[in-house]
Design a protein around this motif. Structure first.
Motif, PDB file in Angstrom:
ATOM      1  N   THR A  14      42.245  34.838  45.081  1.00 41.33           N
ATOM      2  CA  THR A  14      42.581  34.540  46.470  1.00 41.33           C
ATOM      3  C   THR A  14      43.944  33.851  46.536  1.00 41.33           C
ATOM      4  OG1 THR A  14      41.591  32.327  46.508  1.00 41.33           O
ATOM      5  CG2 THR A  14      40.121  34.191  46.973  1.00 41.33           C
ATOM      6  N   GLU A  56      41.876  40.981  43.276  1.00 43.06           N
ATOM      7  CA  GLU A  56      41.832  40.824  44.726  1.00 43.06           C
ATOM      8  C   GLU A  56      40.741  41.746  45.301  1.00 43.06           C
ATOM      9  OE1 GLU A  56      44.936  41.089  48.456  1.00 43.06           O
ATOM     10  OE2 GLU A  56      45.077  42.619  46.905  1.00 43.06           O
ATOM     11  N   GLY A 101      37.430  40.399  45.050  1.00 41.88           N
ATOM     12  CA  GLY A 101      37.220  39.179  45.811  1.00 41.88           C
ATOM     13  C   GLY A 101      37.277  37.929  44.960  1.00 41.88           C
ATOM     14  N   ILE A 102      37.806  38.046  43.752  1.00 43.19           N
ATOM     15  CA  ILE A 102      37.874  36.902  42.837  1.00 43.19           C
ATOM     16  C   ILE A 102      39.191  36.153  42.973  1.00 43.19           C
ATOM     17  CG2 ILE A 102      37.912  36.234  40.399  1.00 43.19           C
ATOM     18  CD1 ILE A 102      36.006  38.582  39.885  1.00 43.19           C
ATOM     19  N   LYS A 110      36.275  29.027  51.789  1.00 45.28           N
ATOM     20  CA  LYS A 110      36.390  30.464  51.555  1.00 45.28           C
ATOM     21  C   LYS A 110      37.808  30.924  51.895  1.00 45.28           C
ATOM     22  CE  LYS A 110      31.519  31.600  52.308  1.00 45.28           C
ATOM     23  NZ  LYS A 110      31.029  30.397  51.824  1.00 45.28           N
ATOM     24  N   GLU A 160      41.143  33.215  52.024  1.00 47.44           N
ATOM     25  CA  GLU A 160      41.293  34.647  52.258  1.00 47.44           C
ATOM     26  C   GLU A 160      41.346  35.387  50.920  1.00 47.44           C
ATOM     27  OE1 GLU A 160      44.357  37.786  54.379  1.00 47.44           O
ATOM     28  OE2 GLU A 160      44.743  35.641  54.509  1.00 47.44           O
ATOM     29  N   LYS A 161      40.597  36.478  50.841  1.00 43.08           N
ATOM     30  CA  LYS A 161      40.536  37.256  49.599  1.00 43.08           C
ATOM     31  C   LYS A 161      41.773  38.137  49.498  1.00 43.08           C
ATOM     32  CE  LYS A 161      35.557  37.105  49.324  1.00 43.08           C
ATOM     33  NZ  LYS A 161      34.296  37.834  49.324  1.00 43.08           N
ATOM     34  N   LYS A 162      42.872  37.469  49.254  1.00 45.36           N
ATOM     35  CA  LYS A 162      44.167  38.142  49.164  1.00 45.36           C
ATOM     36  C   LYS A 162      44.916  37.543  47.987  1.00 45.36           C
ATOM     37  CE  LYS A 162      48.345  39.017  51.729  1.00 45.36           C
ATOM     38  NZ  LYS A 162      49.423  38.273  52.244  1.00 45.36           N
ATOM     39  N   ALA A 173      31.949  33.224  44.593  1.00 44.02           N
ATOM     40  CA  ALA A 173      32.312  34.646  44.477  1.00 44.02           C
ATOM     41  C   ALA A 173      31.795  35.223  43.169  1.00 44.02           C
ATOM     42  CB  ALA A 173      33.827  34.825  44.576  1.00 44.02           C
TER      43      ALA A 173
END
Length: 157
Positions: A65, A59, A62-63, A31, A33-35, A12
């Motif tokens: 998760t 978040e 996208g860093i 990968k 979830e970008k949460k 990322a």
């Protein structure tokens, strides 16, 4: 067994940097979830404030998760403890006179330095330092960030 060399960067972060080395990205990297994970209840109040201040932004990039809870909590907790030590120093100073008459550095100076080092290590992992952030480039999906589109607009004018 000890490993040598630099720690690998998360994909990322490499993607946000534009993959400057142009090496193939790890397609098999997990990968998550970008949460952003939920803020742990056991964090100190000041650490929770720092969590709330940064979690959504990381978040969105996208860093941060769901699986990064422990590392991000470590950063936030180090921040809270560093801040507490710095506030003590601001209020009481860095040295005190002992009962025997000698001058001595207060323990909060080394405590602040220790937590600042820990914060910096965590910060680099999440792109929170000026130097680590300067290597990132955010593509928000608009054509304004497309270098070719930008170049074509200049030619058209």
């Amino acid at each position: 067994m000890a490993t040598r060399g630099r720690k690998p960067k998360p994909t990322a972060i490499k993607e946000l940097e534009g993959n400057p080395g142009k090496r193939a990205l790890n397609e098999k990297e997990p990968k998550p979830e970008k949460k952003a994970p939920r803020c742990p209840t056991w964090l100190e109040p000041e650490a929770k404030k720092e969590w709330k201040r940064l979690a959504k932004q990381l978040e969105h990039l996208g860093i941060l998760t769901e699986v990064d809870m422990a590392s991000f909590a470590g950063y936030c907790q180090a921040y809270a403890r560093w801040k507490e030590a710095e506030e003590f120093i601001s209020k009481h100073g860095t040295i005190v006179k002992t009962p025997s008459g000698y001058w001595q550095q207060v323990p909060q100076v080394s405590i602040a330095q220790t937590y600042m080092k820990a914060m910096n290590k965590f910060s680099e992992q999440f792109g929170l330092t000026p130097s680590s952030r300067s290597r990132l480039s955010i593509d928000n999906g608009s054509e304004a960030y497309d270098p070719m589109e930008k170049m074509l607009r200049v030619v058209d004018k």
